[in-house]
Scaffold this motif. Structure first.
Motif, PDB file in Angstrom:
ATOM      1  N   GLU A   4       0.837  -1.193   0.000  1.00  0.00           N
ATOM      2  CA  GLU A   4       0.000   0.000   0.000  1.00  0.00           C
ATOM      3  C   GLU A   4       0.876   1.249   0.000  1.00  0.00           C
ATOM      4  N   PRO A   5       0.581   2.215  -0.859  1.00  0.00           N
ATOM      5  CA  PRO A   5       1.379   3.443  -0.854  1.00  0.00           C
ATOM      6  C   PRO A   5       1.179   4.211   0.444  1.00  0.00           C
ATOM      7  N   THR A   6       2.277   4.593   1.063  1.00  0.00           N
ATOM      8  CA  THR A   6       2.245   5.265   2.365  1.00  0.00           C
ATOM      9  C   THR A   6       3.034   6.560   2.285  1.00  0.00           C
ATOM     10  N   PHE A   7       2.465   7.610   2.847  1.00  0.00           N
ATOM     11  CA  PHE A   7       3.084   8.929   2.778  1.00  0.00           C
ATOM     12  C   PHE A   7       3.231   9.480   4.196  1.00  0.00           C
ATOM     13  N   ALA A   8       4.474   9.643   4.638  1.00  0.00           N
ATOM     14  CA  ALA A   8       4.750  10.159   5.974  1.00  0.00           C
ATOM     15  C   ALA A   8       4.874  11.682   5.901  1.00  0.00           C
ATOM     16  N   ALA A   9       3.864  12.363   6.411  1.00  0.00           N
ATOM     17  CA  ALA A   9       3.793  13.819   6.349  1.00  0.00           C
ATOM     18  C   ALA A   9       3.723  14.384   7.763  1.00  0.00           C
ATOM     19  N   PRO A  10       3.986  15.666   7.934  1.00  0.00           N
ATOM     20  CA  PRO A  10       3.842  16.262   9.270  1.00  0.00           C
ATOM     21  C   PRO A  10       2.467  16.044   9.884  1.00  0.00           C
ATOM     22  N   ALA A  11       1.412  16.004   9.053  1.00  0.00           N
ATOM     23  CA  ALA A  11       0.058  15.849   9.581  1.00  0.00           C
ATOM     24  C   ALA A  11      -0.273  14.421   9.956  1.00  0.00           C
ATOM     25  N   GLY A  12       0.565  13.455   9.568  1.00  0.00           N
ATOM     26  CA  GLY A  12       0.304  12.057   9.869  1.00  0.00           C
ATOM     27  C   GLY A  12       0.856  11.167   8.779  1.00  0.00           C
ATOM     28  N   ASP A  19      -4.189   3.168  -8.426  1.00  0.00           N
ATOM     29  CA  ASP A  19      -5.244   3.212  -9.443  1.00  0.00           C
ATOM     30  C   ASP A  19      -4.578   3.322 -10.812  1.00  0.00           C
ATOM     31  N   HIS A  20      -4.155   2.180 -11.356  1.00  0.00           N
ATOM     32  CA  HIS A  20      -3.505   2.118 -12.668  1.00  0.00           C
ATOM     33  C   HIS A  20      -2.267   3.007 -12.708  1.00  0.00           C
ATOM     34  N   GLU A  21      -2.286   4.088 -13.480  1.00  0.00           N
ATOM     35  CA  GLU A  21      -1.072   4.894 -13.667  1.00  0.00           C
ATOM     36  C   GLU A  21      -0.873   5.949 -12.591  1.00  0.00           C
ATOM     37  N   VAL A  22      -1.762   5.993 -11.625  1.00  0.00           N
ATOM     38  CA  VAL A  22      -1.632   6.996 -10.563  1.00  0.00           C
ATOM     39  C   VAL A  22      -1.780   6.322  -9.209  1.00  0.00           C
ATOM     40  N   VAL A  23      -1.352   7.058  -8.186  1.00  0.00           N
ATOM     41  CA  VAL A  23      -1.560   6.685  -6.788  1.00  0.00           C
ATOM     42  C   VAL A  23      -2.390   7.791  -6.148  1.00  0.00           C
ATOM     43  N   ARG A  24      -3.340   7.383  -5.318  1.00  0.00           N
ATOM     44  CA  ARG A  24      -4.245   8.369  -4.725  1.00  0.00           C
ATOM     45  C   ARG A  24      -4.209   8.284  -3.193  1.00  0.00           C
ATOM     46  N   ALA A  25      -4.394   9.445  -2.582  1.00  0.00           N
ATOM     47  CA  ALA A  25      -4.680   9.544  -1.149  1.00  0.00           C
ATOM     48  C   ALA A  25      -5.901  10.454  -1.056  1.00  0.00           C
ATOM     49  N   THR A  26      -7.050   9.893  -0.708  1.00  0.00           N
ATOM     50  CA  THR A  26      -8.322  10.584  -0.893  1.00  0.00           C
ATOM     51  C   THR A  26      -9.039  10.819   0.432  1.00  0.00           C
ATOM     52  N   GLY A  27      -9.864  11.859   0.412  1.00  0.00           N
ATOM     53  CA  GLY A  27     -10.712  12.172   1.558  1.00  0.00           C
ATOM     54  C   GLY A  27      -9.956  12.624   2.786  1.00  0.00           C
ATOM     55  N   ILE A  28      -8.807  13.282   2.600  1.00  0.00           N
ATOM     56  CA  ILE A  28      -7.994  13.741   3.736  1.00  0.00           C
ATOM     57  C   ILE A  28      -8.628  14.985   4.354  1.00  0.00           C
ATOM     58  N   ARG A  29      -8.890  14.916   5.641  1.00  0.00           N
ATOM     59  CA  ARG A  29      -9.476  16.080   6.323  1.00  0.00           C
ATOM     60  C   ARG A  29      -8.388  17.127   6.571  1.00  0.00           C
ATOM     61  N   TYR A  30      -8.563  18.303   6.006  1.00  0.00           N
ATOM     62  CA  TYR A  30      -7.579  19.377   6.203  1.00  0.00           C
ATOM     63  C   TYR A  30      -7.986  20.336   7.301  1.00  0.00           C
ATOM     64  N   ALA A  31      -9.263  20.341   7.674  1.00  0.00           N
ATOM     65  CA  ALA A  31      -9.753  21.239   8.721  1.00  0.00           C
ATOM     66  C   ALA A  31     -11.102  20.724   9.196  1.00  0.00           C
ATOM     67  N   ARG A  32     -11.566  21.312  10.278  1.00  0.00           N
ATOM     68  CA  ARG A  32     -12.914  21.065  10.787  1.00  0.00           C
ATOM     69  C   ARG A  32     -13.597  22.407  10.986  1.00  0.00           C
ATOM     70  N   ALA A  33     -14.930  22.391  10.977  1.00  0.00           N
ATOM     71  CA  ALA A  33     -15.657  23.643  11.208  1.00  0.00           C
ATOM     72  C   ALA A  33     -17.053  23.338  11.724  1.00  0.00           C
ATOM     73  N   GLU A  34     -17.442  24.015  12.772  1.00  0.00           N
ATOM     74  CA  GLU A  34     -18.833  24.006  13.183  1.00  0.00           C
ATOM     75  C   GLU A  34     -19.637  24.811  12.172  1.00  0.00           C
TER      76      GLU A  34
END
Length: 436
Positions: A4-12, A19-34
């Motif tokens: 599985e492609p894994t990306f070690a970033a400051p956020a986690g 997905d064929h010719e690309v790799v995806r990291a999807t649905g990453i929460r960048y913020a929250r808001a009421e």
């Protein structure tokens, strides 16, 4: 690369998927808001699975929209907790790639970053760029307010929060945080143009591709926004989100008397954080011009989408001979006022401020089609899959081969701009013309 492609970033540490010719990291929460609150950054996490699409901001898609454009929201789900982004990168690539951030259109009411119509896989694989799709708040939830009751421009603040997340984390996915191009169509391009002059945007992105920006509708909106806000107060702002969306047409009703501006009633509100007062926006765009390379343009027959997709045209447009003349006048005039004339004005002001800018006019579309060079006809050339567009009414009659050929040429131009900030002056008959 195995497993599985894994990306070690400051956020986690984000676990994506292939997905064929690309790799995806999807649905990453960048913020929250009421509800009706500015976004707050998402705290750093540990290991985070990023293998589901971002949910759409709550909205309705009419049956006519489903017929014309397709079921773009199917399979995404909807949630007020929609402040997510998705990253697409080439399957085998080096670090330091240009980053292209897509902001979708839809009159600030419709759309979602992860809608399949906006899939960047072809652009990413061919041009060796990092593609980012952002989902943000829309309509009453994101683009209507005043003096913090509720705040205005929350959708813009969401996009800024996404850009801050990328500045901090995109290098872990192979992207260059110092080479970020924002590109968007219609309301998405309008948002990008205004982010250029929004407080807090300095350094968040470096280039802008503004596609079919409706800048002819951006001024003198304060009275309309106030009338809509007053109408919204008659409905419980804290009720179920389904009720907010159900009553949104009633909030839009006061906009009908404001003519063309009412056709995109939600939007950026000047004089409300993070935007300058309306009287200062021209000076603000002129002042930031050296900070951004810009490619700005329109489609030759933008208004054809709105006329030809109407369930029933008004009588003057249905008369045998007069109707063709009337339709031509309507499409030409409305396209000029709302889209094409503002391109020239934006470019002139940007050059006067010392910025680099090129303009384009897109003429593409199936021969003989009533939607040729209409609004949204740039999207099939850049985003989505051939399978998606094969069943789409807007380009019915266009062969797969021609779509592939013309799309690759368009993606080459957009990719080169993202890499270098430069485009050549070209005239490609049946596709587009670029001036520097």
């Amino acid at each position: 690369m195995t497993g599985e492609p894994t990306f070690a970033a400051p956020a986690g540490t984000f676990i994506g998927w292939r997905d064929h010719e690309v790799v995806r990291a999807t649905g990453i929460r960048y913020a929250r808001a009421e509800r009706y609150a500015p976004p707050t950054p998402e705290p750093d996490g540990g290991e985070i699975r990023a293998d589901r699409p971002a949910p759409a901001c709550p909205q309705e898609q009419t049956e006519r929209e489903r017929e014309l454009i397709g079921p773009i929201l199917d399979g995404l789900g909807m949630s007020e907790d929609c402040l997510r982004l998705s990253i697409t990168r080439p399957a085998n690539s080096a670090a330091g790639l240009p980053v292209m951030v897509w902001i979708h259109g839809g009159s600030y009411v419709h759309g979602a970053g992860d809608a399949p119509v906006y899939d960047p896989a072809l652009l990413v694989a061919e041009q060796q760029v990092i593609g980012v799709n952002v989902t943000f708040r829309l309509g009453r939830l994101g683009f209507l307010g005043a003096d913090h009751d509720p705040p205005a421009n929350l959708g813009l603040l969401d996009i800024q929060a996404a850009l801050r997340w990328l500045q901090r984390n995109v290098s872990a996915f192979g992207g260059d945080p110092h080479n970020i191009t924002m590109y968007g169509e219609s309301a998405g391009a309008d948002a990008i143009a205004h982010l250029m002059i929004a407080e807090g945007s300095t350094g968040l992105f470096h280039r802008a591709i503004l596609q079919s920006t409706p800048l002819g509708l951006s001024r003198n909106r304060a009275e309309m926004s106030a009338a809509m806000l007053a109408a919204s107060r008659s409905h419980d702002p804290d009720g179920p989100v389904e009720e907010l969306i159900r009553t949104q047409p009633e909030v839009l009703e006061p906009a009908r008397k404001f003519g063309l501006r009412g056709t995109m009633a939600f939007g950026v509100q000047y004089g409300q954080h993070p935007m300058p007062p309306e009287a200062a926006v021209d000076d603000a765009w002129r002042a930031v011009a050296p900070e951004y390379d810009v490619l700005v343009g329109a489609n030759a027959r933008e208004a054809a989408l709105f006329l030809e997709s109407a369930p029933r045209k008004p009588l003057p447009f249905r008369m045998p001979m007069a109707g063709r003349v009337t339709s031509w006048i309507f499409i030409t005039l409305l396209s000029w006022i709302v889209y094409r004339r503002p391109v020239a004005g934006f470019a002139k002001r940007h050059r006067a401020g010392g910025g680099k800018v090129a303009t384009y006019l897109l003429t593409w579309g199936p021969k003989g089609s009533k939607y040729r060079a209409a609004h949204t006809l740039d999207i099939p050339l850049l985003l989505g899959t051939p399978q998606w567009w094969a069943r789409n009414q807007l380009i019915a009659g266009m062969s797969e081969e021609q779509l592939a050929t013309d799309g690759r040429r368009m993606r080459e131009i957009w990719g080169e701009f993202a890499r270098t900030g430069q485009v050549d002056a070209v005239d490609i008959p049946g596709l587009l013309k670029i001036k520097r």
